[in-house]
Motif scaffolding. Structure first.
Motif, PDB file in Angstrom:
ATOM      1  N   TRP A 199       0.818  -1.211   0.000  1.00  0.00           N
ATOM      2  CA  TRP A 199       0.000   0.000   0.000  1.00  0.00           C
ATOM      3  C   TRP A 199       0.849   1.257   0.000  1.00  0.00           C
ATOM      4  O   TRP A 199       0.342   2.349  -0.196  1.00  0.00           O
TER       5      TRP A 199
ATOM      6  N   PRO B 256       0.894   3.070  -3.799  1.00  0.00           N
ATOM      7  CA  PRO B 256      -0.320   3.792  -4.195  1.00  0.00           C
ATOM      8  C   PRO B 256      -0.635   4.981  -3.288  1.00  0.00           C
ATOM      9  O   PRO B 256      -1.049   6.040  -3.759  1.00  0.00           O
ATOM     10  N   CYS B 257      -0.434   4.824  -1.994  1.00  0.00           N
ATOM     11  CA  CYS B 257      -0.696   5.933  -1.071  1.00  0.00           C
ATOM     12  C   CYS B 257       0.290   7.080  -1.298  1.00  0.00           C
ATOM     13  O   CYS B 257      -0.094   8.246  -1.267  1.00  0.00           O
TER      14      CYS B 257
ATOM     15  N   THR C 177      -0.664   8.913  -4.427  1.00  0.00           N
ATOM     16  CA  THR C 177      -1.850   9.726  -4.167  1.00  0.00           C
ATOM     17  C   THR C 177      -1.472  11.015  -3.455  1.00  0.00           C
ATOM     18  O   THR C 177      -1.979  12.091  -3.789  1.00  0.00           O
TER      19      THR C 177
ATOM     20  N   VAL D  15       0.237  13.440  -6.005  1.00  0.00           N
ATOM     21  CA  VAL D  15      -0.716  14.077  -6.915  1.00  0.00           C
ATOM     22  C   VAL D  15      -1.599  15.068  -6.164  1.00  0.00           C
ATOM     23  O   VAL D  15      -1.869  16.172  -6.659  1.00  0.00           O
ATOM     24  N   ALA D  16      -2.034  14.711  -4.957  1.00  0.00           N
ATOM     25  CA  ALA D  16      -2.852  15.631  -4.167  1.00  0.00           C
ATOM     26  C   ALA D  16      -2.049  16.880  -3.797  1.00  0.00           C
ATOM     27  O   ALA D  16      -2.583  18.001  -3.825  1.00  0.00           O
TER      28      ALA D  16
END
Length: 67
Positions: free
Chosen positions: A16, A19-20, A23, A26-27
């Motif tokens: 995980w 992907p985290c 994220t 991008v955030a």
């Protein structure tokens, strides 16, 4: 060979962290786009995203190699 095996596991979704991390990168870029839109984001934004993605991938591989 261990790093290649770890990278394959990371890219196939057995963790995980990757992907985290992506994220969050991008955030963070979305949050930075508004205030920096006129000050060069269009020229430097891709490099900022690339640096973030490379950093997350390096951290993921390092964490996976320790296990």
């Amino acid at each position: 060979m261990s790093a290649l095996r770890t990278a394959r596991r990371l890219l196939l979704g057995e963790t995980w962290l990757l992907p985290c991390g992506l994220t969050l990168v991008v955030a963070g870029a979305v949050v930075l786009v508004r205030p920096l839109l006129g000050t060069g984001w269009r020229h430097a934004g891709g490099f900022v995203l690339l640096a973030g993605v490379c950093a997350v991938l390096a951290l993921s591989v390092r964490a996976g190699a320790r296990q």
